[in-house]
Design a protein around this motif. Structure first.
Motif, PDB file in Angstrom:
ATOM      1  N   LYS A 113       3.747  -5.616   7.426  1.00  0.00           N
ATOM      2  CA  LYS A 113       4.562  -5.177   6.293  1.00  0.00           C
ATOM      3  C   LYS A 113       3.784  -4.179   5.425  1.00  0.00           C
ATOM      4  O   LYS A 113       4.322  -3.179   4.967  1.00  0.00           O
ATOM      5  CB  LYS A 113       4.972  -6.392   5.450  1.00  0.00           C
ATOM      6  N   ASP A 116       3.617  -0.935   7.187  1.00  0.00           N
ATOM      7  CA  ASP A 116       4.934  -0.282   7.131  1.00  0.00           C
ATOM      8  C   ASP A 116       5.154   0.375   5.777  1.00  0.00           C
ATOM      9  O   ASP A 116       5.717   1.469   5.683  1.00  0.00           O
ATOM     10  CB  ASP A 116       6.061  -1.303   7.403  1.00  0.00           C
ATOM     11  N   GLU A 152       6.246  -9.649  -3.539  1.00  0.00           N
ATOM     12  CA  GLU A 152       7.482 -10.353  -3.176  1.00  0.00           C
ATOM     13  C   GLU A 152       8.194 -10.931  -4.381  1.00  0.00           C
ATOM     14  O   GLU A 152       8.598 -12.096  -4.394  1.00  0.00           O
ATOM     15  CB  GLU A 152       7.194 -11.456  -2.133  1.00  0.00           C
TER      16      GLU A 152
END
Lengths: 212, 265
Positions: A113, A116, A152
């Motif tokens: 992640k 990315d 998050e």
């Protein structure tokens, strides 16, 4: 979700915010603009408990911001200040420090992640070996955005986070946040890429009304 | 072996040596004469007075008086440490006083109970002299430690607030600053320990040897006092900082604006 009720704020005896009220609902994207010194950044500082309003009340999910709730609000929001203060020194040390905090134990910058995100925001993976001081203003802003996403959390407080980016990257950043429907984003910016985006409602502090 | 006394006339001869810095100051225009004499006269008066005072303190050797004198020494040390740190005295005097008292009493009593074979742990010769050595030597470390801690947080406000915004607890956000200030506070002591005996003969060792003891005894005392200084410095710095957090930060974890004497720090 986030409500500012009749807020007054003064610095050195001069009132910078006078009786301001507005509300941001969950999932909304909102941009606040206003002239320099109009107290825009102070709105985030008050929400996070860094300064207290002279009068009025701020609520977060119906709970008033106070010395107890502010600590919980900080665990639920991702904040980037206008100077992109993300610490100093080697980037891996900063990432280790951030992920070493109890509330961020889930943050993993070695996973896919993270890579990315670096790729999406067009940051070279070599960046990780550098010191924060060696980054350009635009790289710092994008790294801060990457960290904020990795946290998050779904409430973002972004203070002038695209000011050092070119138009192509500005659009990518705005698109990234706007397309996340469940994310609530409160942005301070004069930038047309935020203000002219149809998904972003705009509060001009001088006019005190939302424009969509 | 007895210590050879110095007569008042002989001591006066020492002052003659000051002619050298006075002459150098005149030749090179250092403008050091006034501050030099100010310090020499102040030191001499203070030491003469404390000499008389200690003479009677050792003569009476009363536990209560000895403890009272150590408390006075701690009070003065705390004032000096805070004064050198640019923090308002009213803000951290009580935390500083409690911390200095704990670190000094714990270390001195440990030495007097377990290390030095004496019957009376309140003996002025050990309680006051050791306490004074600890306070004097940990003072600089405390000034560096306390001022570094608060000045760095003030200087680094935006990064500190960013860490709080990440959801850090107050302890987590303060820890890097605490580490840095304690490391800096201990640096001079650790550096002097590392070169001790090679670069310089330490003060206490010199004193013990001049007092008539053998170098072996002097070395043991010196090792003991250096370890005591490190322990009391690290303890007092950490305790003062931790105990001052409640008055220097608000409940949101933000440094109070009125902590510093000068708001431009």
């Amino acid at each position: 979700m986030i409500k500012f009720n009749n807020i007054h704020l003064s610095y050195n005896g001069k009132e910078v915010i006078h009786n301001l009220s507005f509300e941001i609902k969950q999932g909304e994207k909102a941009a606040i603009s206003g002239k320099s010194g109009s107290g825009k950044s102070s709105l985030f500082s008050m929400l996070l408990g860094f300064i207290e309003p002279g009068e009025g009340q701020i609520t977060f999910d119906g709970v008033p911001v106070d010395a107890k709730s502010a600590w919980d609000i900080r665990k639920r929001t991702a904040y980037i200040d206008q100077d992109v203060s993300i610490g100093s020194g080697r980037i891996p040390d900063i990432l280790d420090y951030v992920s070493g905090l109890k509330s961020n134990a889930h943050l993993d910058y070695t996973n896919k992640k993270f890579n990315d995100l670096l790729e999406y925001f067009e940051l070279n993976s070599d960046l990780i070996g550098k010191n924060v001081e060696d980054l350009s203003g635009g790289e710092r802003q994008r790294l801060a955005i990457v960290i904020s996403v990795l946290l998050e959390r779904n409430i973002f407080l972004l203070d002038e986070v695209t000011s050092a980016l070119d138009i192509h990257l500005k659009k990518k950043v705005v698109d990234y946040f706007v397309r996340k429907e469940d994310w609530t984003c409160l942005v301070i910016s004069h930038d047309p890429v935020w203000i002219d985006n149809p998904s972003v409602k705009v509060l001009k502090l001088e006019e005190r009304e939302w424009k969509q | 072996m007895e210590t050879v006394d110095i007569s008042v006339f002989s001591l006066g001869l020492t002052f003659l040596l000051l002619a050298i810095p006075v002459a150098l100051s005149l030749i090179f225009g250092f403008k050091l004469i006034k501050p030099l004499f100010h310090s020499v006269i102040r030191m001499s008066i203070q030491l003469v007075m404390i000499g008389f005072f200690l003479k009677y303190l050792f003569l009476w050797n009363n536990a209560f008086v000895n403890l009272l004198w150590l408390i006075i020494m701690i009070t003065v040390a705390v004032f000096s440490a805070i004064k050198g740190s640019s923090i308002k005295i009213g803000k951290i005097f009580i935390p500083g006083f409690i911390s200095f008292s704990i670190s000094t009493f714990v270390v001195v009593f440990y030495m007097n109970f377990f290390v030095i074979p004496i019957n009376n742990v309140f003996d002025a010769r050990y309680l006051i002299v050791l306490g004074g050595m600890l306070l004097g030597n940990s003072l600089r470390g405390n000034i560096v430690g306390i001022s570094t801690f608060y000045k760095n947080i003030k200087k680094d406000t935006k990064n500190y607030l960013y860490v709080l915004s990440l959801g850090a607890s107050h302890y987590e956000a303060l820890l890097p600053y605490l580490r840095e200030s304690v490391q800096l506070a201990l640096k001079p002591t650790l550096a002097s320990m590392a070169t001790m005996g090679i670069v310089a003969l330490p003060g206490m060792m010199t004193g013990v040897i001049l007092g008539g003891a053998s170098p072996e005894v002097a070395i043991k005392y010196q090792i003991m006092i250096m370890i005591a200084i490190v322990v009391s410095t690290i303890t007092s710095v950490i305790l003062t900082i931790l105990m001052s957090l409640r008055v220097c930060f608000n409940k949101y974890g933000v440094l109070q604006q009125d902590v510093f004497i000068n708001s431009n720090v």
